[in-house]
Design an enzyme around this catalytic site. Structure first.
Site, short mmCIF file in Angstrom:
data_model
loop_
_atom_site.label_atom_id
_atom_site.label_comp_id
_atom_site.label_asym_id
_atom_site.label_seq_id
_atom_site.Cartn_x
_atom_site.Cartn_y
_atom_site.Cartn_z
CB SER A 94 20.21 58.27 50.00
OG SER A 94 18.94 58.47 51.09
CD GLU A 154 25.62 62.82 56.76
OE1 GLU A 154 25.81 61.49 56.44
OE2 GLU A 154 25.17 62.96 58.08
N GLY A 205 18.69 58.80 54.52
CA GLY A 205 17.91 57.71 54.68
C GLY A 205 16.24 57.73 53.70
CG HIS A 228 24.29 62.23 62.21
ND1 HIS A 228 22.87 62.09 61.98
CD2 HIS A 228 24.81 61.69 61.22
CE1 HIS A 228 22.48 61.32 60.93
NE2 HIS A 228 23.81 61.02 60.31
CG ASN A 266 26.45 56.80 61.58
OD1 ASN A 266 26.52 56.14 62.57
ND2 ASN A 266 25.78 58.19 61.36
P1 PGA Z 1 22.28 57.18 54.99
O1 PGA Z 1 22.69 57.70 56.29
O2 PGA Z 1 23.41 56.77 54.31
O3 PGA Z 1 21.40 55.91 55.60
O4 PGA Z 1 21.51 58.08 54.16
C1 PGA Z 1 23.77 58.61 56.27
C2 PGA Z 1 23.96 59.34 57.52
O5 PGA Z 1 23.08 59.42 58.33
O6 PGA Z 1 25.24 59.45 58.18
#
Ligand code: PGA
Length: 234
Positions: free
Chosen positions: A195, A158, A164, A86, A7
């Site tokens: 993450s 998630e 993040g 999302h 993504n």
């Molecule tokens: P990240 O994002 O791997 O940067 O934590 C995952 C996502 O939002 O799909």
């Protein structure tokens, strides 16, 4: 086969995307990679080792809907997958479960596979509501789908507090949620997102319940992505 969806979110200029694609072409993997770039670059996608996905879709078909991109238009760009629900869209665009359900139906009418994101906020986990939140999101998003369609939805768990932030849940926390999801959706692939990176994959890969990953930050770093895939597939 593991599924690894990338993504890109709202990142990369056109020039950067061109360079990025050249690097991605070199990535070696036995997993199924799905690249979800900005809408702007869907028609520049030219990789044969990777499937194409979008990050969002309109609830409507083509028509007078300024700024929207429909499932029909995505299909014409050879999009086979699309992220829906999302947490960033749920938060910043106030996207509701009812709309996410509409989007999933639009996608299925053009044979595009939805990657449905679900997950709890930190406060919800602190209150012990995580299972309830995830099940509600799943139930509402898949309302009125046929059993066959339901089984095809790729579910991405998630936890919002992981996205993040560099924080990942414990293995027990992930397993508990995936078991809860699979009780209701036994046929579905369930990805983990939040993450995930080339360091914590050593721990994450031990969780046999995980069918793949949704990567945000790491998706933008092909060299680190390669390390992630090598460790995952070892
Ligand atoms: P990240 O994002 O791997 O940067 O934590 C995952 C996502 O939002 O799909």
């Amino acid at each position: 086969m593991m599924i690894v969806a990338l993504n890109n979110k709202c990142n990369l200029t056109k020039k950067e995307f061109r360079e990025y694609q050249i690097k991605l072409q070199e990535v070696k993997t036995t997993s199924k990679l799905i690249l979800c770039p900005s809408f702007l670059y869907l028609d520049q996608f030219n990789l044969t080792n990777i499937k194409l996905g979008a990050q969002n879709v309109s609830t409507t078909d083509c028509g007078a809907y300024t700024g929207e991109v429909s499932a029909k238009q995505l299909k014409e760009e050879n999009v086979d997958y699309c992220i829906v629900g999302h947490s960033e869209r749920r938060e910043y665009q106030q996207e509701k479960n009812e709309e996410i359900n509409e989007k999933i139906k639009r996608l299925f009418s053009y044979q595009i596979t939805p990657i449905l994101c679900v997950g709890e906020k930190r406060s919800e986990r602190e209150e012990g509501l995580e299972k309830q939140v995830v099940l509600k999101e799943l139930t509402m998003a898949t309302k009125d789908l046929t059993e066959e369609e339901k089984g095809k939805v790729i579910i991405a768990y998630e936890p919002i507090w992981s996205i993040g932030t560099g924080l990942i849940p414990t293995a027990e926390q992930i397993i508990e949620i995936i078991h809860t999801i699979k009780e209701m959706f036994p046929q579905n692939k369930v990805l983990y997102g939040g993450s995930a990176n080339e360091e914590n994959i050593d721990t994450l890969k031990e969780i046999s319940e995980i069918d793949g990953y949704l990567l945000g930050g790491l998706s933008l770093k092909p060299e680190k992505l390669q390390i992630f895939l090598e460790k995952l597939e070892k």
